[in-house]
Structures are given as C-alpha cells and as structure tokens.
Scaffold this motif. Structure first.
Motif, short mmCIF file in Angstrom:
data_model
loop_
_atom_site.label_atom_id
_atom_site.label_comp_id
_atom_site.label_asym_id
_atom_site.label_seq_id
_atom_site.Cartn_x
_atom_site.Cartn_y
_atom_site.Cartn_z
N LEU A 175 27.96 -3.50 5.42
CA LEU A 175 29.39 -3.82 5.50
C LEU A 175 29.58 -5.00 6.45
CD1 LEU A 175 30.56 -0.12 5.94
CD2 LEU A 175 30.81 -1.50 3.87
N GLU A 176 30.21 -6.05 5.97
CA GLU A 176 30.44 -7.26 6.79
C GLU A 176 31.95 -7.46 6.94
OE1 GLU A 176 29.11 -9.60 8.73
OE2 GLU A 176 31.04 -10.63 8.76
N ALA A 177 32.38 -7.68 8.19
CA ALA A 177 33.82 -7.80 8.46
C ALA A 177 34.43 -9.07 7.85
CB ALA A 177 34.04 -7.81 9.98
N SER A 178 33.73 -10.18 7.99
CA SER A 178 34.33 -11.44 7.55
C SER A 178 34.15 -11.61 6.04
CB SER A 178 33.68 -12.62 8.29
OG SER A 178 32.38 -12.81 7.79
N GLY A 179 34.64 -12.74 5.54
CA GLY A 179 34.53 -12.98 4.10
C GLY A 179 33.23 -13.64 3.72
N ILE A 180 32.32 -13.84 4.68
CA ILE A 180 31.09 -14.59 4.39
C ILE A 180 29.90 -13.94 5.11
CG2 ILE A 180 31.59 -16.26 6.23
CD1 ILE A 180 30.24 -18.40 4.52
N LEU A 181 28.74 -13.95 4.46
CA LEU A 181 27.53 -13.40 5.06
C LEU A 181 26.79 -14.48 5.85
CD1 LEU A 181 26.37 -11.40 1.92
CD2 LEU A 181 27.11 -10.38 4.09
N GLY A 182 26.09 -14.06 6.89
CA GLY A 182 25.27 -15.03 7.64
C GLY A 182 25.56 -15.06 9.13
N GLY A 183 26.63 -14.38 9.56
CA GLY A 183 26.91 -14.25 10.99
C GLY A 183 27.12 -15.58 11.69
N LEU A 184 26.62 -15.68 12.91
CA LEU A 184 26.86 -16.88 13.73
C LEU A 184 26.30 -18.14 13.08
CD1 LEU A 184 26.19 -15.61 17.38
CD2 LEU A 184 28.39 -16.16 16.34
N GLN A 185 25.30 -17.98 12.21
CA GLN A 185 24.74 -19.17 11.56
C GLN A 185 25.78 -19.88 10.69
OE1 GLN A 185 21.02 -20.63 11.54
NE2 GLN A 185 22.13 -20.16 13.40
N THR A 186 26.78 -19.15 10.25
CA THR A 186 27.82 -19.79 9.42
C THR A 186 28.68 -20.75 10.25
OG1 THR A 186 29.41 -18.01 9.76
CG2 THR A 186 27.96 -17.79 7.85
N ARG A 187 28.59 -20.63 11.58
CA ARG A 187 29.35 -21.56 12.45
C ARG A 187 28.61 -22.86 12.68
NH1 ARG A 187 32.86 -19.04 16.77
NH2 ARG A 187 32.44 -20.96 17.87
N SER A 188 27.32 -22.90 12.27
CA SER A 188 26.49 -24.03 12.70
C SER A 188 26.22 -25.07 11.60
CB SER A 188 25.15 -23.51 13.23
OG SER A 188 24.32 -24.60 13.52
N PRO A 189 26.86 -26.25 11.74
CA PRO A 189 26.56 -27.33 10.79
C PRO A 189 25.33 -28.13 11.22
CG PRO A 189 28.33 -27.99 12.27
CD PRO A 189 27.90 -26.62 12.72
N TYR A 190 24.69 -27.70 12.33
CA TYR A 190 23.56 -28.45 12.88
C TYR A 190 22.25 -27.99 12.25
CZ TYR A 190 27.31 -28.47 16.31
OH TYR A 190 28.55 -28.55 16.91
N GLU A 191 21.27 -28.87 12.23
CA GLU A 191 19.97 -28.48 11.68
C GLU A 191 19.36 -27.40 12.58
OE1 GLU A 191 17.25 -31.69 10.98
OE2 GLU A 191 15.64 -30.32 10.37
N ASN A 192 18.82 -26.36 11.95
CA ASN A 192 18.15 -25.30 12.71
C ASN A 192 16.67 -25.65 12.79
OD1 ASN A 192 16.94 -22.97 13.67
ND2 ASN A 192 18.48 -21.65 12.72
N LEU A 193 16.26 -26.01 14.00
CA LEU A 193 14.88 -26.52 14.20
C LEU A 193 13.96 -25.42 14.73
CD1 LEU A 193 16.04 -29.72 16.08
CD2 LEU A 193 15.14 -29.65 13.75
N TRP A 194 14.43 -24.18 14.73
CA TRP A 194 13.74 -23.15 15.52
C TRP A 194 13.17 -21.99 14.73
CZ3 TRP A 194 13.11 -24.56 20.46
CH2 TRP A 194 13.97 -25.56 20.95
N VAL A 221 10.59 -22.78 8.46
CA VAL A 221 11.81 -23.24 7.78
C VAL A 221 12.22 -24.57 8.39
CG1 VAL A 221 14.26 -22.74 7.33
CG2 VAL A 221 12.59 -20.87 7.35
N GLN A 222 12.26 -25.60 7.56
CA GLN A 222 12.59 -26.94 8.08
C GLN A 222 13.65 -27.58 7.22
OE1 GLN A 222 9.02 -29.33 9.52
NE2 GLN A 222 8.03 -27.82 8.21
N GLY A 223 14.41 -28.49 7.86
CA GLY A 223 15.37 -29.31 7.11
C GLY A 223 16.60 -28.56 6.63
N LYS A 224 16.92 -27.43 7.26
CA LYS A 224 18.13 -26.69 6.86
C LYS A 224 19.10 -26.59 8.02
CE LYS A 224 16.45 -23.69 3.28
NZ LYS A 224 16.49 -22.76 2.40
N THR A 225 20.40 -26.73 7.73
CA THR A 225 21.41 -26.48 8.76
C THR A 225 21.53 -24.96 8.94
OG1 THR A 225 23.21 -26.30 7.19
CG2 THR A 225 22.73 -28.51 8.03
N GLY A 226 22.22 -24.56 10.02
CA GLY A 226 22.47 -23.13 10.23
C GLY A 226 23.21 -22.54 9.04
N GLN A 227 24.18 -23.29 8.52
CA GLN A 227 24.96 -22.78 7.39
C GLN A 227 24.07 -22.61 6.15
OE1 GLN A 227 27.88 -25.82 7.84
NE2 GLN A 227 29.26 -24.50 9.01
#
Ligand code: FAD
Length: 281
Positions: A32-51, A55-61
């Motif tokens: 069960l997810e409260a918001s209308g979208i899955l992915g949690g805090l990663q949905t806030r991130s338009p930045y590349e996730n380097l960590w 997994v390379q070359g993908k933004t948090g979203q």
C-alpha cells in the motif's frame, strides 16, 4: 476484509524490493502506497543517481520507475493512493486501516521511509522544503535565495541554485556539518553561522529580504499510527532481521535506525525482511 500473509506499508525502494522478493518467493502480499506514484524519495530526484552498484546513467526518478516496473513485472500486488492510517492487532495478525477500508495481514512490513523536516515552514512557490524537485521548481535565476541548514543537502542545493544563476546565502545555526568536499564546491558563497531569524511572512532572514527559501533541515522518520514501536531518535528500532519490538511487525529502509540511508541499503533491507518472513511462514 481481504486477508494477506504480508501487508507492506510504503512503496519506496525498500517496500518495493520487499514486494518483489515476497512475490518471487510465492508469498501472498499486498503493498500500500500513500502517494499516487511508486518509488518513494527517488521520485523527488531529477539528478543522476551515481551510487547504486551496477546501475549507471539513470536519474533518481528513472531508478524509481525501474524498481516499480520490476515489481509490476513480477506480478506484485500494489495499490497507490492508499495511505495507511493505522495498524492495530487483530486476531492472529494485524488490521491495516486505509482510507478505502481495512485489510488483514499476518505480518506487517513498515517501509514508510522519511520526509524532509519542515522547521515550521510551509511549501509554496517561493519556499521549497527538502532537496530535489521542490528546489528545482523554484524560480531562482538572478534572485536572492536563502538556504537554511548546514548539512550535505544545504551545500548540494546551494551549488545547484548557484549553477542556475541564483544569488545564494547559506544560514547555518552551528558550524556546518556538511562534508568538506561539498562545502569546497561552493567557494565564495556567503555562509552565516549562528542563530538567525527567518520569517516566511515577509521572506526575510535577520531582516534581509530574499526571493526564495530552501529549507534543508534534514529528514525525519514517518511511522504510521497504532503500534507502540520502539524508536531511537524517532527512527524505528529493529533487530538484524528487521523485526521490531512487536512480534511479526518488521520495518526496513529509511524508517529504521539500521543502515546508512540510500537506495542500495534500503532495497537490501527490504530483501532481508522478505526472506525472514518467508522462512517463518
Ligand atoms: C533529492 C534526493 C536525492 C537522492 N539521491 C540519492 C542517490 O543519488 N542515491 C541513493 O542511493 N539515494 C538517494 N537518495 C535517498 C534515497 O532516495 C532513499 O534512501 C530511499 O528512497 C529510501 O527508501 P525507503 O523505501 O526506505 O523510503 P522512501 O523512499 O522514503 O519511501 C517510503 C514510501 O512510503 C510511503 N508512505 C509513507 N507513509 C505512508 C503511509 N502511512 N501509508 C502508505 N505509504 C506511506 C511514502 O509515500 C513513500 O513512497 C536521495 C533522496 C532525495 C530526497
């Protein structure tokens, strides 16, 4: 009331990873997810996730969408727009109350993560709370921006605002805690250390006017009501298998006090909890 072996509360990286593994292990579960979208805090991130190892070359979203897509592909049962209002004991398990009615689980997994601290400010067109999307939505070019906070996110966001043409000033109540590496990336940006008086009503800090505020006061755990879960600094305490002080209630990811918070550890924690519950069933 619908009955499941496991109800997972929260659809960020930890809850989704738990759902993927439970589904693949043949355990009947519902997320069960409260918001209308899955992915949690990663949905806030338009930045590349380097960590994330491997997994390379993908933004948090994009990472959020990829984990959610994986859960859908394995056939996990997922419901969005379903905030869990309370979890209470019920017979041999737990009643999970949502805005759309109640469901029953023998086990419950709390994967509700954390949320940026507001410090009493209200999000608006000129006030962003926390890093990521809300900061990127501010119109900062050529404008005076006060970043309130002295941690990693404060200095990260100061850099992003500067790069978008904003005139940044950082206000930190104490000596900034941010990594030196991040502080060094914004040389020349004024950093005021000490108590300050920031007012949203007239957008001033110590009497000086700013067009925008970026509130970077860190994060706090989000815990659904109803269970008396033991906490440490607000975060849910768990044992090495992810179980809380309430038998058959597990917690994973950023809502816990367990590991360094990031996508990899949150996902790994969800996996650990899934395996542990599957063993018990
Ligand atoms: C801007 C930004 C950039 C980041 N960049 C990186 C990065 O580059 N690399 C990295 O590894 N990590 C990064 N992180 C951190 C990473 O996103 C988190 O560590 C990770 O998302 C934590 O996963 P989680 O599942 O534990 O919690 P969350 O992602 O917080 O997910 C919890 C979910 O639970 C839901 N929820 C809460 N309460 C309820 C309720 N009552 N009922 C139902 N659902 C509920 C929330 O809506 C949310 O979807 C970043 C975070 C931010 C904010």
């Amino acid at each position: 009331m619908e009955r499941y072996h496991v109800i997972i509360v929260g659809g960020g990286p930890s809850g989704l990873s738990c759902a993927i593994w439970l589904t693949k292990l043949g355990v009947n579960s519902l997320l069960l997810e409260a918001s209308g979208i899955l992915g949690g805090l990663q949905t806030r991130s338009p930045y590349e996730n380097l960590w994330i190892p491997g997994v390379q070359g993908k933004t948090g979203q994009e990472v959020a969408a990829s984990i959610a897509g994986h859960a859908v592909d394995v056939g996990a049962e997922l419901r969005v727009g379903r905030p869990v209002l309370a979890v209470t004991r019920d017979g041999d398990g737990f009643r999970v109350t949502t805005s759309e009615g109640d469901v029953h689980g023998r086990f419950v997994v709390i994967a509700t993560g954390s949320t940026p601290r507001t410090g009493g400010f209200t999000p608006s067109e000129t006030v962003a709370i926390g890093p990521g999307e809300p900061m990127e939505a501010l119109d900062v070019e050529g404008r005076a921006v006060a970043i309130l906070g002295g941690g990693d996110n404060a200095f990260d966001q100061a850099r992003f605002v500067r790069d978008r043409g904003g005139r940044v000033t950082v206000f930190s109540r104490g000596v900034p805690r941010a990594q030196k590496l991040l502080q060094d990336l914004v040389p020349g940006i004024p950093v005021n250390v000490g108590a300050y008086d920031a007012r949203q009503s007239d957008m001033t800090v110590n009497g000086r006017h700013f067009h925008c505020f970026g509130i970077q006061y860190g994060f706090e755990a989000v815990v659904p009501a109803g269970l008396d879960l033991k906490r440490r600094d607000g975060y849910v305490e768990v044992d090495r298998f992810g179980e809380t002080n309430v038998a058959n209630v597990f917690a994973c990811g950023e809502v816990t006090d367990f590991w360094h918070p990031c996508v990899t550890t949150s996902a790994a924690h969800g996996v650990q909890v899934a395996k542990q519950i599957a063993k018990r069933l």
